[in-house]
Structures are given as structure tokens and as C-alpha cells.
Design an enzyme around this catalytic site. Structure first.
Site, mmCIF file in Angstrom:
data_model
loop_
_atom_site.group_PDB
_atom_site.id
_atom_site.type_symbol
_atom_site.label_atom_id
_atom_site.label_comp_id
_atom_site.label_asym_id
_atom_site.label_seq_id
_atom_site.Cartn_x
_atom_site.Cartn_y
_atom_site.Cartn_z
ATOM 1 N N GLU A 151 0.772 -1.147 0.114
ATOM 2 C CA GLU A 151 0.071 0.155 -0.123
ATOM 3 C C GLU A 151 0.794 1.180 -0.018
ATOM 4 O O GLU A 151 0.464 2.176 0.695
ATOM 5 C CB GLU A 151 -0.959 -0.085 1.067
ATOM 6 C CG GLU A 151 -1.963 -1.066 1.381
ATOM 7 C CD GLU A 151 -2.899 -1.040 2.342
ATOM 8 O OE1 GLU A 151 -4.127 -1.369 2.219
ATOM 9 O OE2 GLU A 151 -2.244 -0.959 3.668
HETATM 10 C C1 ACM Z 1 -2.021 -5.322 4.054
HETATM 11 O O1 ACM Z 1 -3.114 -5.960 4.293
HETATM 12 N N1 ACM Z 1 -1.964 -4.296 3.724
HETATM 13 C C2 ACM Z 1 -1.005 -6.233 3.842
#
Ligand code: ACM
EC number: 3.2.1.52
Length: 491
Positions: free
Chosen positions: A299
Site C-alpha cells: 500500500e
Molecule cells: C495489507 O493488508 N495491507 C498487507
């Protein structure tokens, strides 16, 4: 009171081979003793302790002559074990202490729910031969969004090992907090590890290096490998608050206690970034005896793609430089990986080109699809804790899938194993952790251990039903899912 006799196959994860022999049941009588090779004395003492608690009998540990024998050697696979239960006695054997420890967990489940001192009990006769499908059977605890103390983590470890979970991944840093003391960078934990640094301003705290080392040793004695994660290059607001030179333009950022993701990033074009990252990786590697070091990589929405590649190309070799295998969330597969690197798939899409390419290149993959294995997803729409961005994940949904079918190009031979992550945005206490983990973590544990062809939802559902009184006796919280026909009393 006489406890209900358990069936030999009433075990989670289901063993590879179960051959019951009802004519060979073993009575645990007041004179029972456990005998062990000196090298297996620790396992013998653990078994004796469980038997003392269950029966109220003295159950001494002796070097020879006991009707329960623990033998080390002669059964030559690392995690494998064999249990023979006959009228004259019980034998547990394995080539390694880890194998014996696995067998001990199986025997524990063949006892009635412990802690009751009920006198004579009967163990079901027959033979179990067992070994795991995958070497990596893990779960993850997010200490960053809410911190849990060393004692709370140890208590959770003692529960998860009963299902032969052998890796505990600790998510040690994120936007809200930094949870591991790093020599040379004291402000990480002084500023971003204290009171008020969790989601909603609750659940701060951090592990000192001594506490971390003690926790790692505690886990090691239970054959659990700690996998530390420092999430990079995103999820770094807490580090930047502590050290403004890590922020773009060196600005002083504000602490964050909300649960947004994707807004923070290290600057891939500044040398300060790499000096920091290498120091942290070197220190974490030095504190961690296990082979893995997780560098996050997920992310990174505010890291431009070119910068993400620049950053990971420099950082991915660092765990190897300090003797570790790099693990990372699967976004890292967008760059060329060092040969030993392990991508961890966590999304819900049915295919991923980067992970498929990594598998083709010979990388081992950890499978953690959020819509099956994320323990922080709600069980159903009424679950008071958890999130639902990957959908709701009931117990059957968490059980009835296979990691070798999850992504095209990532079959059985590409898998290191499975992991069930538990993110803690909504969790405040050990009881909250347990509520989300049980009974879904046992489902994932069975996926990681039991041969695929032997797995069956109806069988799992019936076996897990008996854990109600067991968890109750152990003081472990769990979700009384309506999918399970819970057994309330074992005897
Ligand atoms: C995640 O759930 N951002 C690895």
C-alpha cells in the site's frame, strides 16, 4: 466422573494417518509415569503436567519404566511424529524435539478438556503418523495499531501452538506507532511507542530489545519462529514523526491515530532514508535468530512507482546482507527479487502477474488472501469487531479453499505455506484477539498441515465443536459461530 472417550482422529489439524484400534485403549491410572530419553525430558515434563492437571495423579517423569514413553530418534523427518496407543502403554516418537512437540499437541487434544482433576481417563487406542503439508504455518499480530504486552503475546503463543502453528509474524511499525526499540534510533519508541500512539489514541507501548529477545526465545522453546516486520516504504508516519529528517522536506509531521492507509512514504531519493533503513534492518536482524525479515512493501500509494522500484531495488538485498531472507507483501514482486525473497500474497483478486512471475522464477510464496485468511475480517455483518473491506469471512469460508488453487501460476510446489494475518485497528484486548482468531485460525492451521485430499469442512466443523469446553477451561475467548454445533460439556 468419567470423561467421554475422544476418538483418535478428533484432532486439529487432522493428522495424515489415523488408524484407530478400539481394542487397544489405554487407561491413564494413578500409577502412570512418563519415561523419556534425557534429550526429551522437557517434552516428557510438559506431557506429565497435562496429565497431572487432567487426572489429579502424581505422574512422575522417569528415565525408564513408565508406561508412557517419549523417544527421540528413529523417525527421520523434521516435524514428523508417530503416536502408538495400546492397552499396555503409549509411545510418542520423533526424530527431533520439534516433532515430539507436535506429537505432544496431538496427545493434548486426545485428553479431555484439561484443568479438572477428574481421575482415570482413557486414551483411544491405535496409531497416528503425521507430518505437515507446508513448512510455514503462520499467523500475524499487528502490534502497531494496538500494542499487546509480552505476556499477552506469550499467552497467545501458548494457544496457537496447540494447532501446530510454527511462525508468528509481528507487524512492528506503521503510521500510528513504532513498537520495537532500535539501538541508535531512540526517538522511534520514545516518541512513537508511548501512550496514545495506537488507533483512537489507545493501545500504545513498545518492546524493548530485551523484551523482544525474551519473546523470541520463548517462541523458540515452543518451536515458533518470530518473523519481524518493519513496513517500508509506506506505513511510516510514526518513524517520520520521531525523525523529521525522514519526511519529505524534513517537515515535522503530526502523529496519527486514525486508520487511514497509503498517505506516508519514505523518500526514495534521499540518502538519509537508506542510512535509516539499513540501520533498522541490521539491528532487527541481529535481534532475530529466525531466517526471515519482513520489509512490508504494501500500500505504498504515495510512493511514485518509479521511486518504489528504486527504493526496493536498494532495500531488498539488505536482509540478505545481514543473514536473513526478505519477506514482503506481494506488491514487492513488481521489482526483481533476490533469489531467496518470499512474496506474501494478501489481496482478494483472482490473479496476480507479479506473484506468478516470482513463482516461475523459483520463489516460494506465502498465501494470505484477505477474503479467506484475514482474521480481522468480520465473521458476519453483526460481528462487533473487525473490518469488512474483503467481505465477511465465516468459518466455512476460512476453511473451504486451497492455497494451491488461489492464484494461477502459483501451485503447490511454489508455496512455502499459509499465514492468517490479524490486523488490530478494532482490537483492544487479548479477548478481542482470541475472538477473531478462534475458530478461524485452527481452520487455516489445518489448511497448512493436513494433506489437501484429507480435508473436509463437515469433518472440521464436527471436530472444532469439541473445542468449546476446552477453550473455556483454558480461559480462551472464541466466537460461538452459528456455523458450528458447539458441544458444551465434554463429559
Ligand atoms: C495489507 O493488508 N495491507 C498487507
Amino acid at each position: 466422573m468419567r470423561a467421554t472417550l475422544r476418538r483418535l482422529g478428533d484432532v486439529i489439524p487432522l493428522p495424515v494417518s489415523v488408524r484407530p484400534d478400539p481394542a487397544a485403549n489405554f487407561l491413564v491410572s494413578p500409577t502412570v509415569a512418563v519415561s523419556a530419553d534425557p534429550a526429551a525430558a522437557d517434552i516428557a515434563e510438559q506431557l506429565a503436567k497435562l496429565l497431572r492437571r487432567a487426572t489429579g495423579f502424581p505422574v512422575p517423569v522417569t528415565e525408564a519404566g513408565g508406561s508412557i514413553k517419549i523417544l527421540l530418534g528413529g523417525y527421520d523427518k523434521n516435524e514428523a511424529y508417530r503416536v502408538d496407543i495400546a492397552a499396555e502403554g503409549v509411545t510418542l516418537r520423533a526424530a527431533t524435539e520439534q516433532g515430539l512437540f507436535n506429537g505432544l499437541q496431538t496427545l493434548r487434544q486426545l485428553l479431555p478438556a484439561e484443568g479438572r482433576g477428574i481421575g482415570e481417563i482413557t486414551l483411544p487406542g491405535g496409531t497416528i503418523e503425521d507430518e505437515p503439508r507446508f513448512p510455514y504455518r503462520g499467523t500475524m499480530l499487528d502490534l502497531a495499531r494496538h500494542f499487546f504486552t509480552p505476556d499477552e503475546i506469550k499467552s497467545y503463543l501458548d494457544t496457537i501452538v496447540q494447532f501446530k502453528i510454527n511462525h508468528l509474524h509481528l507487524h512492528l511499525s506503521d503510521d500510528q506507532g513504532w513498537r520495537l526499540e532500535i539501538p541508535g534510533w531512540p526517538r522511534l519508541t520514545e516518541v512513537s511507542g508511548g501512550e496514545g500512539t495506537g488507533v483512537d489514541g489507545t493501545g500504545g507501548g513498545f518492546l524493548t530489545t530485551a523484551e523482544y529477545a525474551d519473546l523470541v526465545a520463548y517462541a523458540e522453546r515452543r518451536f515458533v519462529t518470530i518473523v519481524p516486520e518493519i513496513d517500508l516504504p509506506g506505513h511510516v508516519n510514526a518513524a517520520q514523526v520521531a525523525y523529521p529528517e525522514l519526511a519529505r522536506d524534513g517537515e515535522q509531521l503530526a502523529p496519527r491515530t486514525d486508520a487511514e492507509v497509503g498517505y506516508s512514504s519514505l523518500d526514495a531519493n534521499r540518502e538519509e532514508t537508506y542510512a535509516f533503513v539499513e540501520d533498522v534492518i541490521r539491528e532487527v536482524a541481529a535481534l532475530t535468530p529466525g531466517p526471515f525479515l519482513h520489509i512490508g512493501g504494501d500500500e505504498a500509494f504515495s510512493t511514485p512507482p518509479e521511486d518504489y522500484r528504486t527504493f526496493l531495488t536498494r532495500v531488498l538485498p539488505l536482509p540478505g546482507k545481514y543473514g536473513k531472507r526478505a519477506v514482503g507483501w506481494h506488491e514487492m514482486a513488481a521489482v526483481e527479487l533476490p533469489p531467496s525473497a518470499v512474496p506474501q500474497y494478501w489481496r482478494i483478486e483472482p490473479a496476480d502477474d507479479g506473484v506468478a512471475q516470482a513463482a516461475r522464477d523459483g520463489h516460494q510464496v506465502i498465501m494470505s488472501p484477505a477474503d479467506r485468511s484475514y482474521l480481522d475480517m468480520k465473521y458476519d455483518k453483526d460481528t462487533p469487531l473487525g473490518l469488512d473491506w474483503a467481505g465477511v469471512v465465516g468459518v466455512e469460508r476460512s476453511y473451504d479453499w486451497d492455497p494451491a488453487d488461489r492464484l494461477p501460476g502459483v501451485g503447490e510446489e511454489a508455496l512455502l505455506g499459509v499465514e492468517a494475518p490479524l490486523w488490530s485497528e478494532t482490537l483492544r484486548s487479548p479477548a478481542d484477539i482470541e475472538f477473531m482468531a478462534f475458530p478461524r485460525l485452527p481452520a487455516i492451521a489445518e489448511i497448512g498441515w493436513t494433506p489437501r485430499a484429507a480435508r473436509d469442512w463437515t469433518s472440521f466443523r464436527d471436530r472444532v465443536a469439541a473445542f468449546g469446553p476446552r477453550w473455556h477451561a483454558q480461559g480462551v475467548n472464541f466466537h460461538r459461530s452459528p456455523e458450528i454445533d458447539w458441544i458444551d460439556e465434554e463429559s
